[in-house]
Scaffold this motif. Structure first.
Motif, mmCIF file in Angstrom:
data_model
loop_
_atom_site.group_PDB
_atom_site.id
_atom_site.type_symbol
_atom_site.label_atom_id
_atom_site.label_comp_id
_atom_site.label_asym_id
_atom_site.label_seq_id
_atom_site.Cartn_x
_atom_site.Cartn_y
_atom_site.Cartn_z
ATOM 1 N N ILE A 193 0.864 -1.179 0.000
ATOM 2 C CA ILE A 193 0.000 0.000 0.000
ATOM 3 C C ILE A 193 0.901 1.229 0.000
ATOM 4 O O ILE A 193 1.834 1.308 0.802
ATOM 5 N N GLY A 198 0.758 5.601 -0.130
ATOM 6 C CA GLY A 198 -0.111 6.758 -0.085
ATOM 7 C C GLY A 198 0.408 7.875 0.791
ATOM 8 O O GLY A 198 1.396 7.720 1.504
ATOM 9 N N LYS A 225 -7.434 8.088 -3.543
ATOM 10 C CA LYS A 225 -7.456 6.633 -3.424
ATOM 11 C C LYS A 225 -6.062 6.136 -3.068
ATOM 12 O O LYS A 225 -5.075 6.510 -3.703
ATOM 13 N N GLY A 226 -5.982 5.339 -2.017
ATOM 14 C CA GLY A 226 -4.719 4.774 -1.571
ATOM 15 C C GLY A 226 -4.085 5.482 -0.392
ATOM 16 O O GLY A 226 -3.128 4.977 0.177
ATOM 17 N N LYS A 285 -12.845 3.620 4.403
ATOM 18 C CA LYS A 285 -12.448 2.835 3.235
ATOM 19 C C LYS A 285 -13.053 3.420 1.958
ATOM 20 O O LYS A 285 -12.358 3.577 0.949
ATOM 21 N N GLY A 301 -11.481 6.462 0.214
ATOM 22 C CA GLY A 301 -10.237 6.259 -0.520
ATOM 23 C C GLY A 301 -9.074 5.795 0.341
ATOM 24 O O GLY A 301 -8.029 5.406 -0.180
ATOM 25 N N SER A 361 -6.698 3.505 2.242
ATOM 26 C CA SER A 361 -6.394 2.091 2.064
ATOM 27 C C SER A 361 -5.878 1.420 3.338
ATOM 28 O O SER A 361 -5.851 0.196 3.419
ATOM 29 N N LEU A 362 -5.469 2.247 4.318
ATOM 30 C CA LEU A 362 -4.840 1.699 5.523
ATOM 31 C C LEU A 362 -4.920 2.721 6.644
ATOM 32 O O LEU A 362 -4.786 3.918 6.397
ATOM 33 N N LEU A 392 -11.111 -3.119 5.864
ATOM 34 C CA LEU A 392 -10.210 -1.974 5.991
ATOM 35 C C LEU A 392 -8.908 -2.447 6.635
ATOM 36 O O LEU A 392 -8.915 -2.960 7.753
ATOM 37 N N SER A 403 -7.957 -8.509 2.144
ATOM 38 C CA SER A 403 -7.737 -8.394 0.694
ATOM 39 C C SER A 403 -8.962 -8.812 -0.107
ATOM 40 O O SER A 403 -9.110 -8.405 -1.265
#
Length: 161
Positions: free
Chosen positions: A3, A5, A51-52, A75, A78, A80-81, A100, A150
């Motif tokens: 990931i 971002g 996103k990300g 989530k 956008g 991702s973590l 998430l 995932s």
């Protein structure tokens, strides 16, 4: 799973009512509901998130009510973590249920600032702060939980098996 971002940084005790204020919970469309994500703590979040991107917070992220809306809007906005020093127990479980990705890594949180760029391998727990060339290791999820995340959440995992 890697990931990458930009970081949105928050402090201690970010509760579910800050993540998605209760006054919007009558909205049933997730895309519309997500437009209010983090607005009481960060008015520009929804305009700046891509996103990300990644949220980084201190202790007890996601405290408050048990609403699954909180990880869902994070989530869907956008993100991702989420990396935190610690998570509220119910948020932790809801994040896994909704797919998430989350990691606890107190050491990394102390070095990460708003706007940093991260590369995170959630399979190994390796966090690289790209713009600072600093690496941290945290405990990754077991493979079965990584599979749930995932797959997009627990219900998606059950439907696929």
């Amino acid at each position: 799973m890697i990931i990458s971002g930009k970081v949105f940084r928050y402090g201690d005790n970010v509760d579910t009512d800050v993540i998605i204020p209760a006054r919007y919970l009558n909205i049933s469309d997730l895309n519309e509901l997500s437009l209010h994500c983090m607005e009481d703590i960060d008015k520009d979040f929804i305009k700046e998130v891509s996103k990300g991107d990644i949220i980084v917070a201190n202790k007890n992220f996601g405290c408050g009510s048990s609403r699954e809306h909180a990880p869902l809007v994070i989530k869907n906005s956008g993100i991702s973590l989420v990396i935190a020093k610690s998570f509220a127990r119910i948020f932790y479980r809801n994040a896994i249920n909704t797919g998430l990705a989350i990691l606890e890594c107190p050491e990394a949180v102390d070095f990460i600032t708003k706007g940093d760029i991260l590369n995170v391998d959630i399979s190994t727990g390796k966090i690289l702060i790209v713009n600072k060339n600093k690496t941290f290791l945290c405990t990754p999820f077991p493979i079965f939980i990584e599979k749930i995340i995932s797959s997009g959440g627990l219900m998606n995992t059950i439907r696929r098996d």
